[in-house]
Design an enzyme around this catalytic site. Structure first.
Site, PDB file in Angstrom:
ATOM      1  N   LYS A  79     -34.933  20.630  13.338  1.00 12.68           N
ATOM      2  CA  LYS A  79     -33.614  20.622  13.996  1.00 12.68           C
ATOM      3  C   LYS A  79     -33.452  21.898  14.812  1.00 12.68           C
ATOM      4  O   LYS A  79     -33.812  22.994  14.349  1.00 12.68           O
ATOM      5  CB  LYS A  79     -32.511  20.493  12.941  1.00 12.68           C
ATOM      6  CG  LYS A  79     -31.110  20.315  13.513  1.00 12.68           C
ATOM      7  CD  LYS A  79     -30.074  20.148  12.400  1.00 12.68           C
ATOM      8  CE  LYS A  79     -28.669  19.955  12.953  1.00 12.68           C
ATOM      9  NZ  LYS A  79     -27.657  19.851  11.866  1.00 12.68           N
ATOM     10  N   SER A 154     -24.334  16.079  12.513  1.00  7.36           N
ATOM     11  CA  SER A 154     -24.878  16.648  13.736  1.00  7.36           C
ATOM     12  C   SER A 154     -26.387  16.457  13.867  1.00  7.36           C
ATOM     13  O   SER A 154     -26.916  16.501  14.966  1.00  7.36           O
ATOM     14  CB  SER A 154     -24.555  18.138  13.803  1.00  7.36           C
ATOM     15  OG  SER A 154     -25.202  18.830  12.739  1.00  7.36           O
ATOM     16  N   SER A 178     -24.133  16.777   7.764  1.00  8.20           N
ATOM     17  CA  SER A 178     -25.038  16.572   8.902  1.00  8.20           C
ATOM     18  C   SER A 178     -26.466  16.183   8.552  1.00  8.20           C
ATOM     19  O   SER A 178     -27.243  15.838   9.437  1.00  8.20           O
ATOM     20  CB  SER A 178     -25.070  17.816   9.784  1.00  8.20           C
ATOM     21  OG  SER A 178     -23.855  17.923  10.460  1.00  8.20           O
TER      22      SER A 178
HETATM   23  N1  GLN Z   1     -19.409  16.175  10.905  1.00  8.69           N
HETATM   24  C1  GLN Z   1     -19.286  17.480  10.348  1.00  8.69           C
HETATM   25  C2  GLN Z   1     -18.663  18.398  11.369  1.00  8.69           C
HETATM   26  O1  GLN Z   1     -18.488  17.984  12.465  1.00  8.69           O
HETATM   27  C3  GLN Z   1     -20.599  17.903   9.863  1.00  8.69           C
HETATM   28  C4  GLN Z   1     -21.170  19.140  10.428  1.00  8.69           C
HETATM   29  C5  GLN Z   1     -22.425  19.601   9.765  1.00  8.69           C
HETATM   30  O2  GLN Z   1     -22.729  19.237   8.626  1.00  8.69           O
HETATM   31  N2  GLN Z   1     -23.128  20.479  10.460  1.00  8.69           N
HETATM   32  O3  GLN Z   1     -18.342  19.505  11.111  1.00  8.69           O
END
Ligand code: GLN
Length: 506
Positions: A79, A154, A178
């Site tokens: 990532k 994400s 995420s």
């Molecule tokens: N959907 C969550 C957010 O927008 C998850 C983010 C994450 O885990 N990096 O913050």
């Protein structure tokens, strides 16, 4: 597609160590697959031009009789939130376009040392803010099950790369879901380790008290193998736990026998309303619980009354921490600088941040600075931290009664690109079941539970365990996985209709 891309990492590793297959062959097969499908999927922001050289080096060392680790020669997608010395690291943002890090993230360094072959950097929502990858400054990733749908976020790039057989293994980060929510919508496996279990050194920070790095794979055993490589204490990360972790691969192998299900107490949360969940998600969840029950597990209703306030607390704590973490993108230290002729240093900073950050990042910086401002700190940030404590107590209470807590990993299957992008609240509500684990620091795993009847798209089941008990998740996850894969007559991803040679849409 060549067979090498269809193998699990564990199976590929066996063929590598017996020298039936070389790492160059395995790496080339995945690079070919990327070349064939990534124009459609867009899982990668950067493909490693040196991957074959790294693979050739592993092959040479193996031929020389060097004792290599269990995953040596297996390709890995990374990532883009994780910094790398040999590939740009952008965190999905224009403000870091082309940025080259002077050091590797600890998880990257450990992966290299274990002989994993970095294939490239995967797409993500900008600075890991989002649930769809639509907030990436470089365009969205598409779900290999249906290219008109989101791959989650994400870390949608890592999940899509694994689901589309472009990589057998990937690294992700999970601040509010995420890793787990992309796993849910792509039919893959994702683990958020116990907070502090995996080093955050070199993970571009979103919200430091919530961020965790973890594995993204197609099987529970593969996740355990990768977790064994990246986990453990790191002196570079002040929040890293000095804890003796057992082998997670061994836990997954042990779990696959199914013994663990006998007498296992699985908690389901009374307050989680059925209403917010798509019918096929709830059905798949209940069917998975019934399958476990048939093997001797006991399903216990538990109360976690503060779970439902998790989203509200998270969307104060996260922006607050993010606004502070992102202050370092000031046009001086990292990445982009927009010159303002005759302007002050503040003018240059403002112009750079205006040009370099996307809308979602700006929204959260504004939210966060507001929540932290002098007159409002107690009302917002302070209250959110209290809710966080209440959620931690809910978990402590739950784990005094049950071994694991189970929830659907997310409320719906993959939604259409564009469907929620203009409605931040709808996007945030997606995280209702994943966020509590980050707020409490406990580990969580998402594994495929089946396909939703109404749309034929993947659904994930999440298990949560007490802090330090990640191995329990590998045992339980592997047990259910082997039950379900048997009942399906093979892995769920074999049934993905969009995974033809062209990766094309359904
Ligand atoms: N959907 C969550 C957010 O927008 C998850 C983010 C994450 O885990 N990096 O913050």
């Amino acid at each position: 597609m060549t067979d090498l891309t269809k193998l699990s990492a564990a199976a590929l590793a066996d063929k590598l160590s017996s020298r039936e297959v070389s790492s160059v062959e395995a790496t080339r097969a995945h690079l070919d697959r990327i070349a064939a499908v990534d124009a459609d999927v867009h899982a990668f922001l950067h493909v490693n031009g040196h991957a074959l050289d790294v693979a050739a080096d592993i092959d040479r060392r193996r031929a020389d009789g060097e004792d290599l680790g269990p995953l040596a020669g297996v390709p890995l997608a990374i990532k883009d939130v994780l910094v790398t010395t040999d590939m740009p690291s952008t965190s999905g943002s224009k403000i870091l376009e082309g940025y080259m890090s002077p050091y590797d993230a600890t998880v990257v360094a450990r992966s290299r040392a274990a002989g994993l072959v970095p294939l490239g950097k995967t797409n993500m929502d900008e600075f890991a803010m989002g649930s769809s990858t639509e907030h990436s400054a470089y365009g969205p990733t598409r779900n290999p099950w249906d290219l008109s749908r989101i791959p989650g976020g994400s870390g949608g790039g890592s999940a899509a790369a694994v689901a589309a057989f472009q990589a057998p293994l990937a690294l992700g980060s999970d601040t509010g879901g995420s890793i787990r929510q992309p796993a849910h919508v792509t039919g893959t496996v994702g683990i958020k380790p116990t907070y502090g279990g995996v080093s955050r050194y070199g993970a571009i920070a979103l919200a430091s008290s919530l961020d965790q790095v973890g594995p993204v794979t197609r099987t529970v055993l593969d996740a355990g193998l990768l977790h064994d490589v990246i986990g453990g204490h790191d002196p570079h990360d002040s929040t890293s736990l000095a804890h003796e972790w057992p082998s997670f691969a061994a836990a997954a192998r042990e779990g696959a026998t199914g013994e663990v299900l006998k007498g296992l107490k699985v908690g389901v949360i009374r307050e989680l309303p059925d209403s917010g969940f798509q019918a096929g998600v709830s059905e798949s969840f209940r069917a998975a619980l019934a399958a476990m029950e048939a093997q001797g597990a006991e399903i216990v209703e538990i109360s976690a009354p503060h779970f439902e306030y998790g989203v509200a607390a998270y969307y104060l704590i996260l922006p607050a921490e993010a606004s502070s973490n992102l202050a370092k993108f000031d046009s001086v230290r990292f990445g982009l600088r927009v010159d303002v002729p005759g302007g002050t240093v503040e003018d240059v900073m403002a112009a750079t941040r205006e040009a370099g950050f996307g809308d979602e990042v700006k929204r959260r910086i504004i939210l966060g600075t507001y929540a932290l401002s002098a007159g409002y700190y107690d009302a917002y940030y302070g209250s959110a931290q209290k809710v966080r404590t209440l959620i931690q107590r809910d978990f402590a209470d739950a784990f005094s009664q049950v071994d694991v807590v189970a929830t659907p990993s997310a409320p719906t299957t993959a939604f259409k690109l564009g469907e929620k992008i203009d409605d931040p609240l709808q996007m945030y509500l997606n995280d209702v079941t994943t966020i509590p684990a980050n707020l409490a620091g406990v580990p969580g795993i998402s594994i495929p539970s089946g396909l939703a009847a109404e749309d034929g798209l993947p659904v994930g089941i999440q298990f949560l365990a007490p802090a330090h008990e990640d191995a329990r998740l590998y045992r339980v996850g592997a047990a259910l996985e082997s039950l379900l894969v048997d009942s399906w007559g093979g892995p769920l991803l074999d049934r993905a209709p969009a995974l033809g040679a062209n990766g094309g849409a359904r």
